[in-house]
Design a protein around this motif. Sequence first.
Motif, mmCIF file in Angstrom:
data_model
loop_
_atom_site.group_PDB
_atom_site.id
_atom_site.type_symbol
_atom_site.label_atom_id
_atom_site.label_comp_id
_atom_site.label_asym_id
_atom_site.label_seq_id
_atom_site.Cartn_x
_atom_site.Cartn_y
_atom_site.Cartn_z
ATOM 1 N N GLY A 95 0.776 -1.226 0.000
ATOM 2 C CA GLY A 95 0.000 0.000 0.000
ATOM 3 C C GLY A 95 0.809 1.278 0.000
ATOM 4 N N TRP A 96 2.126 1.156 0.086
ATOM 5 C CA TRP A 96 2.940 2.365 0.219
ATOM 6 C C TRP A 96 3.145 3.063 -1.115
ATOM 7 C CZ3 TRP A 96 7.273 2.986 4.311
ATOM 8 C CH2 TRP A 96 6.749 2.704 5.586
ATOM 9 N N THR A 97 3.265 4.389 -1.016
ATOM 10 C CA THR A 97 3.556 5.241 -2.163
ATOM 11 C C THR A 97 5.040 5.603 -2.181
ATOM 12 O OG1 THR A 97 3.145 7.254 -0.909
ATOM 13 C CG2 THR A 97 1.243 6.235 -2.031
ATOM 14 N N ILE A 98 5.435 6.309 -3.237
ATOM 15 C CA ILE A 98 6.815 6.775 -3.342
ATOM 16 C C ILE A 98 7.169 7.647 -2.144
ATOM 17 C CG2 ILE A 98 8.411 8.180 -4.704
ATOM 18 C CD1 ILE A 98 6.694 7.393 -7.178
ATOM 19 N N ALA A 99 6.279 8.546 -1.760
ATOM 20 C CA ALA A 99 6.557 9.462 -0.655
ATOM 21 C C ALA A 99 6.768 8.720 0.654
ATOM 22 C CB ALA A 99 5.422 10.476 -0.518
ATOM 23 N N GLN A 100 6.001 7.657 0.882
ATOM 24 C CA GLN A 100 6.172 6.901 2.127
ATOM 25 C C GLN A 100 7.518 6.188 2.171
ATOM 26 O OE1 GLN A 100 2.211 5.017 1.543
ATOM 27 N NE2 GLN A 100 1.935 5.321 3.749
ATOM 28 N N VAL A 101 7.938 5.619 1.060
ATOM 29 C CA VAL A 101 9.271 5.016 1.012
ATOM 30 C C VAL A 101 10.330 6.081 1.215
ATOM 31 C CG1 VAL A 101 10.929 3.811 -0.463
ATOM 32 C CG2 VAL A 101 8.530 3.093 -0.426
ATOM 33 N N ASP A 102 10.147 7.248 0.587
ATOM 34 C CA ASP A 102 11.098 8.353 0.716
ATOM 35 C C ASP A 102 11.283 8.769 2.172
ATOM 36 O OD1 ASP A 102 11.599 11.491 0.819
ATOM 37 O OD2 ASP A 102 12.364 10.796 -1.117
ATOM 38 N N GLY A 103 10.185 8.743 2.932
ATOM 39 C CA GLY A 103 10.260 9.179 4.322
ATOM 40 C C GLY A 103 10.979 8.219 5.243
ATOM 41 N N ASN A 104 11.245 6.988 4.783
ATOM 42 C CA ASN A 104 11.859 5.973 5.643
ATOM 43 C C ASN A 104 13.175 5.424 5.118
ATOM 44 O OD1 ASN A 104 9.673 5.050 7.867
ATOM 45 N ND2 ASN A 104 8.624 5.628 5.981
ATOM 46 N N VAL A 105 13.506 5.716 3.873
ATOM 47 C CA VAL A 105 14.594 4.990 3.215
ATOM 48 C C VAL A 105 15.953 5.260 3.833
ATOM 49 C CG1 VAL A 105 15.090 6.713 1.416
ATOM 50 C CG2 VAL A 105 15.415 4.274 0.940
ATOM 51 N N VAL A 106 16.194 6.463 4.314
ATOM 52 C CA VAL A 106 17.520 6.764 4.889
ATOM 53 C C VAL A 106 17.785 5.877 6.090
ATOM 54 C CG1 VAL A 106 18.890 8.498 6.093
ATOM 55 C CG2 VAL A 106 17.659 9.120 4.007
ATOM 56 N N ASN A 107 16.793 5.697 6.951
ATOM 57 C CA ASN A 107 16.974 4.840 8.118
ATOM 58 C C ASN A 107 17.243 3.396 7.710
ATOM 59 O OD1 ASN A 107 16.822 4.213 11.037
ATOM 60 N ND2 ASN A 107 14.973 3.107 10.433
ATOM 61 N N TRP A 108 16.528 2.896 6.703
ATOM 62 C CA TRP A 108 16.752 1.521 6.237
ATOM 63 C C TRP A 108 18.164 1.362 5.669
ATOM 64 C CZ3 TRP A 108 11.648 1.884 3.058
ATOM 65 C CH2 TRP A 108 10.558 1.737 3.924
ATOM 66 N N LEU A 109 18.594 2.343 4.899
ATOM 67 C CA LEU A 109 19.927 2.253 4.306
ATOM 68 C C LEU A 109 21.009 2.280 5.378
ATOM 69 C CD1 LEU A 109 19.467 4.608 1.222
ATOM 70 C CD2 LEU A 109 19.442 2.106 1.244
#
Length: 337
Positions: A95-109
């Motif tokens: 269900g996630w959008t591009i913006a939702q991934v954008d908001g979390n990706v730095v922490n995952w990386l």
Amino acid sequence: MPSPLKALCGALAATLLAVSPAVADQSTVDGAAPSADPVRVMPLGDSITQGGSIGGYRLDLGAKLRSAGRTVDFVGSLADGPGSMPDRNHEGHPGWTIAQVDGNVVNWLRTYTPRTILLHIGTNDMYGSDPAGAPRRLSALVDKITAQAPGADVFVSTIIPIRFADATVRAYNAAIVPLLRAKAAAGKRVHVVDMYPAVPVSDLPDGIHPNAAGYSKMATVWFNALSAVPGSIGDPPAPGGTCTATPRVVGSWGGGFQAEVTVTNPTAAAITGWTVRFALPGGHAVTQLWGGTADGSGTVTNAPYNGTISPNASVVFGFIASGSGAAAVGTADCASA
């Protein structure tokens, strides 16, 4: 006063508790103990990456990687797929959008430090409030990923069809490809993967998500893209023996160049087969090849007629590479059978 043994045990326990999630959660593709330096690959996206109970494309992609002798560790904060699946980790958020991934990706990386990233995202944006703005949002997301992980290879795919929004999907895919290619031409380790034509609508039971056959087709596209970029999934197993490979550019033009590679046997005995690996500049791909055979692992092997090389003799194969940027061929490695 505590004994030295108790103090040592306490220090050991504290060390174990301090292990980062990236280490504690590590799994391997074969279910055995981790081998040396597995390549950390992050499947990133939405429910199409998560793949439901069948594990999505990750199931067949893992099998293909194991068959090719690659040591790869899928990483991420989530784990889905059948219990028998050797490596279930990912960052596919339904269900996630591009913006939702954008908001979390730095922490995952930061947490999982992937060497290679597989990004399929944008499907949920297609039936959101601003599908026309999705290419811009994807561009910003990829910039954030490459800024945080400049040494990672980032494979960004066009999204697969949506039965009821095909025109919107096509417009999005057409818009993101030049944006991504521009990043590659600027020196970023971004690779475009054309996933849209791989999965027919007939493989989408609900019009959005693939069935097992569709996911298997996605796995093949991902595997071929990874295999074409040296180092992105480690190096293929090398055959024994010794030979040398010397590449050179013999001509160039706007949008491509021609090169040849001289394979030499410097030993006192004949060799009966050879395998050469070499790297191309970002954004380039081999479009024609002669004097050798591409084997699907990012390498070239001998043709049937030039595999045998006498002592101190050489053979040559050539190719044409298409893409933007300067013409160049990286150092080539050679192994003989």
